[in-house]
Design an enzyme around this catalytic site. Structure first.
Site, PDB file in Angstrom:
ATOM      1  N   ARG A  52      18.367  -1.809 -10.781  1.00  0.00           N
ATOM      2  CA  ARG A  52      18.320  -1.754  -9.384  1.00  0.00           C
ATOM      3  C   ARG A  52      17.409  -2.797  -8.798  1.00  0.00           C
ATOM      4  O   ARG A  52      16.369  -2.675  -8.947  1.00  0.00           O
ATOM      5  CB  ARG A  52      18.296  -0.249  -8.902  1.00  0.00           C
ATOM      6  CG  ARG A  52      19.272   0.859  -9.412  1.00  0.00           C
ATOM      7  CD  ARG A  52      19.088   2.179  -8.690  1.00  0.00           C
ATOM      8  NE  ARG A  52      19.463   1.973  -7.124  1.00  0.00           N
ATOM      9  CZ  ARG A  52      19.498   2.975  -6.457  1.00  0.00           C
ATOM     10  NH1 ARG A  52      18.573   4.151  -6.709  1.00  0.00           N
ATOM     11  NH2 ARG A  52      19.718   2.859  -5.002  1.00  0.00           N
ATOM     12  N   ASN A 111      13.878   0.701   3.368  1.00  0.00           N
ATOM     13  CA  ASN A 111      14.208   1.992   2.678  1.00  0.00           C
ATOM     14  C   ASN A 111      15.987   2.273   2.869  1.00  0.00           C
ATOM     15  O   ASN A 111      16.549   1.334   3.488  1.00  0.00           O
ATOM     16  CB  ASN A 111      13.453   2.935   3.777  1.00  0.00           C
ATOM     17  CG  ASN A 111      13.486   4.574   3.404  1.00  0.00           C
ATOM     18  OD1 ASN A 111      13.301   4.577   1.995  1.00  0.00           O
ATOM     19  ND2 ASN A 111      13.757   5.535   4.199  1.00  0.00           N
ATOM     20  N   ASP A 146      11.343   2.201  -0.249  1.00  0.00           N
ATOM     21  CA  ASP A 146      11.513   1.591  -1.402  1.00  0.00           C
ATOM     22  C   ASP A 146      10.898   0.335  -1.936  1.00  0.00           C
ATOM     23  O   ASP A 146      10.690  -0.098  -2.941  1.00  0.00           O
ATOM     24  CB  ASP A 146      13.222   1.200  -1.590  1.00  0.00           C
ATOM     25  CG  ASP A 146      13.950   2.466  -1.643  1.00  0.00           C
ATOM     26  OD1 ASP A 146      14.052   2.960  -0.617  1.00  0.00           O
ATOM     27  OD2 ASP A 146      14.077   3.080  -2.668  1.00  0.00           O
ATOM     28  N   GLN A 191      22.296  11.671  -0.008  1.00  0.00           N
ATOM     29  CA  GLN A 191      21.034  12.291  -0.429  1.00  0.00           C
ATOM     30  C   GLN A 191      20.337  13.092   0.614  1.00  0.00           C
ATOM     31  O   GLN A 191      19.688  14.285  -0.166  1.00  0.00           O
ATOM     32  CB  GLN A 191      19.855  11.094  -0.676  1.00  0.00           C
ATOM     33  CG  GLN A 191      20.384  10.174  -1.872  1.00  0.00           C
ATOM     34  CD  GLN A 191      21.116   8.838  -1.345  1.00  0.00           C
ATOM     35  OE1 GLN A 191      21.496   9.123  -0.244  1.00  0.00           O
ATOM     36  NE2 GLN A 191      20.985   7.911  -1.872  1.00  0.00           N
ATOM     37  N   ARG A 206      16.930   8.788  -9.223  1.00  0.00           N
ATOM     38  CA  ARG A 206      16.985   7.837  -8.094  1.00  0.00           C
ATOM     39  C   ARG A 206      15.693   7.947  -7.160  1.00  0.00           C
ATOM     40  O   ARG A 206      14.805   8.961  -7.324  1.00  0.00           O
ATOM     41  CB  ARG A 206      18.275   7.777  -7.269  1.00  0.00           C
ATOM     42  CG  ARG A 206      19.179   8.804  -7.204  1.00  0.00           C
ATOM     43  CD  ARG A 206      18.417  10.063  -6.169  1.00  0.00           C
ATOM     44  NE  ARG A 206      17.871   9.432  -4.969  1.00  0.00           N
ATOM     45  CZ  ARG A 206      17.050  10.304  -4.258  1.00  0.00           C
ATOM     46  NH1 ARG A 206      16.410  11.623  -5.009  1.00  0.00           N
ATOM     47  NH2 ARG A 206      16.605   9.847  -3.297  1.00  0.00           N
ATOM     48  N   GLY A 207      15.369   7.197  -6.335  1.00  0.00           N
ATOM     49  CA  GLY A 207      14.089   7.277  -5.584  1.00  0.00           C
ATOM     50  C   GLY A 207      13.195   6.472  -6.123  1.00  0.00           C
ATOM     51  O   GLY A 207      13.041   6.361  -7.496  1.00  0.00           O
ATOM     52  N   ALA A 208      12.373   5.480  -5.195  1.00  0.00           N
ATOM     53  CA  ALA A 208      11.679   4.352  -5.836  1.00  0.00           C
ATOM     54  C   ALA A 208      10.585   5.088  -7.082  1.00  0.00           C
ATOM     55  O   ALA A 208      10.622   4.406  -8.149  1.00  0.00           O
ATOM     56  CB  ALA A 208      11.226   3.660  -4.661  1.00  0.00           C
TER      57      ALA A 208
HETATM   58  O1  MRU Z   1      19.156   5.025  -3.487  1.00  0.00           O
HETATM   59  P1  MRU Z   1      18.065   5.936  -3.425  1.00  0.00           P
HETATM   60  O2  MRU Z   1      18.447   7.351  -3.461  1.00  0.00           O
HETATM   61  O3  MRU Z   1      17.294   5.524  -4.691  1.00  0.00           O
HETATM   62  O4  MRU Z   1      17.316   5.668  -2.320  1.00  0.00           O
HETATM   63  C1  MRU Z   1      16.150   6.500  -2.214  1.00  0.00           C
HETATM   64  C2  MRU Z   1      15.291   6.281  -0.907  1.00  0.00           C
HETATM   65  O5  MRU Z   1      15.645   5.152  -0.004  1.00  0.00           O
HETATM   66  C3  MRU Z   1      13.922   6.890  -0.633  1.00  0.00           C
HETATM   67  O6  MRU Z   1      13.800   7.165   0.841  1.00  0.00           O
HETATM   68  C4  MRU Z   1      12.882   5.843  -1.121  1.00  0.00           C
HETATM   69  O7  MRU Z   1      13.090   5.552  -2.633  1.00  0.00           O
HETATM   70  C5  MRU Z   1      11.502   6.690  -1.079  1.00  0.00           C
HETATM   71  S1  MRU Z   1      11.433   7.875  -2.071  1.00  0.00           S
HETATM   72  C6  MRU Z   1      10.087   8.618  -2.249  1.00  0.00           C
END
Ligand code: MRU
Length: 366
Positions: A90, A254, A244, A203, A53-55
């Site tokens: 997603r 975000n 994101d 997270q 996960r994470g963009a």
């Molecule tokens: O739902 P997630 O865990 O994928 O969400 C992640 C976030 O919101 C992060 O802050 C975002 O992706 C930035 S990651 C460098």
């Protein structure tokens, strides 16, 4: 970054096994599990069910997913279908669409016989670009931390609050929000991080805390509601979060709860920075609140929490009454007026069309 002294990335290609490998983040910090992704379905599940996960990491994973599928079936139909099934996983993080569009644009003109090799090479390159972008975010973010340090007494800690996980686990390496922290530590600037737990999936509690602890960075885990209080009492010098999707006009989407932190920061005069590599900018949208799709995730993420039991096993418990339904919007939008600056690989700019145009003059922003 390092795990027990060994350098890891969040995703990599294992030459020995000829497979893409990831850290399955659903089990961290209690169990460190590495898994192989070998079929398109594996990649779809890994993104949709948040093994990764994470963009930025979602984008890199999707790129490898295309490469693996091209080795099986490099036809036009397969490329189009792979774009679709990965894109559906997603909806909010724009890096996913960015990576899929990039792969499709490069692979479409090639004869089918050349697609598999080209796709794998480009997936590797996307990872390298992400690592370098995040390193540079750290270099630029360090200057902001230096400026804050210069206004404090020598040796006094810089308190930085962060939300969700925008660390190396959310990218290929370094992280976005965390890269300036690592760079500050390397530069000998004392930092202390307030880590928001980040309900519902925690997270911050599970991943960011683990990243900080693994690198001996002083930190405290706080509940999501503590930030405003800490800011009122002068215990937060700056906020750095990831994103994101940031619009061409500077609105920042975000993890849910980011907006509330930005409101509290504005009310208390605390600078609020957003760290992002350029593939996280959606140049096609302007108004984040109106235009960015917000992922609604399963309500069980709200009604249940996962944790480690006394016997060391990882388990899930229900925290709400059987009859209570959960609502689970996973992201929110922080309007640009609440953002002090965007930290990108090219430097720091205002969260505005003019600010972004200054750093990315090749983009036309209306
Ligand atoms: O739902 P997630 O865990 O994928 O969400 C992640 C976030 O919101 C992060 O802050 C975002 O992706 C930035 S990651 C460098």
């Amino acid at each position: 970054m390092k795990v027990d002294g060994t350098h890891y990335r969040s995703i990599w290609y294992n030459e020995k096994t000829s497979t893409v490998q990831i850290i399955d983040q659903r089990w961290l910090p209690h169990e460190f599990r590495v898994v192989d992704l070998t079929t398109r379905e594996d990649f779809v599940a890994a993104i949709r069910d948040m093994w990764v996960r994470g963009a930025p990491l979602i984008g890199a994973t999707a790129a490898y997913g295309v490469a693996v599928e091209m080795a099986r079936d490099p036809s036009d139909a397969s490329l189009a279908e792979t774009w679709n099934v990965l894109h559906e996983t997603r909806p909010t993080a724009i890096n996913l669409r960015w990576a899929l569009d990039d792969m499709k644009a490069r692979l479409s003109p090639l004869p089918a016989s050349e697609r598999a090799a080209a796709a794998m090479a480009r997936a590797h390159e996307i990872c390298e670009e992400d690592v370098e972008a995040n390193r540079m975010i750290g270099v630029h973010g360090l200057e902001i931390i230096r400026a804050i340090a210069a206004r404090k007494k020598p040796g006094e800690e810089i308190n930085i609050l962060t939300h969700c996980n925008a660390g190396w686990l959310a990218t290929v390496d370094w992280g976005t929000a965390t890269s300036p922290m690592y760079h500050a530590v390397e530069a000998g600037i004392p930092v202390h991080i307030w880590v928001d737990e980040t309900r519902p999936r925690n997270q911050g509690a599970l991943l960011t805390s683990w990243e900080m602890a693994s690198h001996d960075i002083p930190h405290h885990l706080i509940v999501d509601n503590a930030g405003g209080h800490l800011m009122q009492h002068g215990q937060v010098d700056m906020v750095i979060v990831g994103t994101d999707r940031t619009t061409a006009h500077g609105d920042v989407c975000n993890k849910i709860g980011t907006y509330l932190k930005a409101l509290a920061a504005a009310d208390n005069g605390v600078p609020f920075f957003v760290a992002l590599p350029s593939p996280t900018i959606d140049w096609t949208v302007k108004d984040g609140v109106a235009e960015v799709p917000i992922e609604e995730r399963d309500s069980s993420e709200v009604t249940h929490v996962q944790g480690k039991l006394a016997d060391g096993s990882v388990s899930e418990v229900q925290i709400s009454p059987d009859a209570t339904p959960g609502g689970n919007p996973a992201f929110d939008v922080t309007p640009r007026r609440l953002v002090t600056g965007l930290i990108t690989e090219r430097g720091v700019c205002d969260a505005s069309p003019e600010g972004l145009a200054g750093l990315f003059p090749e983009r036309v922003i209306d």
